[in-house]
Write a protein that holds these residues in place. Sequence first.
Motif, PDB file in Angstrom:
ATOM      1  N   GLY A  73      -5.661  -7.775  -4.295  1.00 12.69           N
ATOM      2  CA  GLY A  73      -4.640  -6.739  -4.303  1.00 12.69           C
ATOM      3  C   GLY A  73      -5.194  -5.333  -4.329  1.00 12.69           C
ATOM      4  O   GLY A  73      -4.431  -4.360  -4.315  1.00 12.69           O
ATOM      5  N   GLU A  74      -6.514  -5.186  -4.350  1.00 13.12           N
ATOM      6  CA  GLU A  74      -7.142  -3.861  -4.358  1.00 13.12           C
ATOM      7  C   GLU A  74      -6.931  -3.166  -3.013  1.00 13.12           C
ATOM      8  O   GLU A  74      -7.010  -3.798  -1.961  1.00 13.12           O
ATOM      9  N   LYS A  75      -6.641  -1.862  -3.065  1.00 11.62           N
ATOM     10  CA  LYS A  75      -6.495  -1.116  -1.814  1.00 11.62           C
ATOM     11  C   LYS A  75      -7.872  -0.801  -1.247  1.00 11.62           C
ATOM     12  O   LYS A  75      -8.735  -0.238  -1.925  1.00 11.62           O
TER      13      LYS A  75
ATOM     14  N   LEU B 133      -8.393   2.526   8.777  1.00 10.22           N
ATOM     15  CA  LEU B 133      -7.623   1.315   8.470  1.00 10.22           C
ATOM     16  C   LEU B 133      -7.598   1.147   6.958  1.00 10.22           C
ATOM     17  O   LEU B 133      -8.639   1.192   6.302  1.00 10.22           O
ATOM     18  N   ALA B 134      -6.404   0.981   6.399  1.00 11.93           N
ATOM     19  CA  ALA B 134      -6.260   0.767   4.963  1.00 11.93           C
ATOM     20  C   ALA B 134      -5.255  -0.352   4.714  1.00 11.93           C
ATOM     21  O   ALA B 134      -4.239  -0.454   5.409  1.00 11.93           O
ATOM     22  N   PHE B 135      -5.543  -1.182   3.714  1.00  8.73           N
ATOM     23  CA  PHE B 135      -4.675  -2.324   3.406  1.00  8.73           C
ATOM     24  C   PHE B 135      -5.013  -2.846   2.016  1.00  8.73           C
ATOM     25  O   PHE B 135      -6.055  -2.494   1.434  1.00  8.73           O
ATOM     26  N   LEU B 136      -4.144  -3.671   1.474  1.00  3.76           N
ATOM     27  CA  LEU B 136      -4.398  -4.319   0.195  1.00  3.76           C
ATOM     28  C   LEU B 136      -5.179  -5.614   0.425  1.00  3.76           C
ATOM     29  O   LEU B 136      -4.843  -6.395   1.314  1.00  3.76           O
ATOM     30  N   HIS B 137      -6.207  -5.809  -0.377  1.00  2.00           N
ATOM     31  CA  HIS B 137      -6.994  -7.032  -0.245  1.00  2.00           C
ATOM     32  C   HIS B 137      -6.078  -8.241  -0.435  1.00  2.00           C
ATOM     33  O   HIS B 137      -5.255  -8.278  -1.363  1.00  2.00           O
TER      34      HIS B 137
END
Length: 250
Positions: free
Chosen positions: A229-231, A221-225
């Motif tokens: 905004g950190e990946k 799972l990957a997303f922007l905070h």
Amino acid sequence: MVPILYEDKDIIVVHKPAGLESQSSRGFAPDMVSEIRRYLHNPQDIHKPAAGISGSQPPYVGVIHRLDKPVEGVMVYAKNQKSAAALSAALQAGKMEKFYMAVICGQLVDKQGVYVDYLRQDRKNNTSEIVDKSVKDAKKAALKYREMEVIHSLEDKEKMLSLIDIELLTGRHHQIRVQFAGHGTPLYGDGRYGGDISTIVDIKKEPAAVRRPLALCAYHLAFLHPVTGEKLVFEIRPSGGAFNWFSVIG
């Protein structure tokens, strides 16, 4: 308590085990939301309620996405409404990377490719099915797949299982299970959509009474905070059941 992969004041990322509902359950069985709330009552600084919020209120746990009860995997939950709104918007915009591993019965015709189907959910029976695009309430379902390893039954070389890497491009109800079953290769252990074929290939001979868990794991799972905004990228390794039979996992 379920394993915590990451936590700050806005989000919490966890490894959901198979067998737990990813949202609040209707009965008294444990679920991820109640487990996370129980954890957040821990008296650490990061868990102190925000100003103006009574400590007697249950901690806010925003459900962003869901996993079927028998599926293990990485999940992110929001700890406030602002983060929940941002993460939900990112999910709806297709800006969350979601990869799964699955064990399917049989072997794919192509070692990699894309499945695009239209699914209709039957809420009364908690199932979905592939239908024609023109059918009312049909929704587009798309995923990419890649074959990772194929193993054969010792008793019958014509029977085989395949380990598949899947990128989920849409998030429909039971999507992966329905699409692979609809294309003739149901997930191992999926009695709902695969019937008897879902357990017919035993690489290690086991008694018929042994329960064969659904071989599906949301491993990436990957997303922007939602605030910085950190990946952020999180991965786990599938474990147990049919996954243990593949050398690329072991």
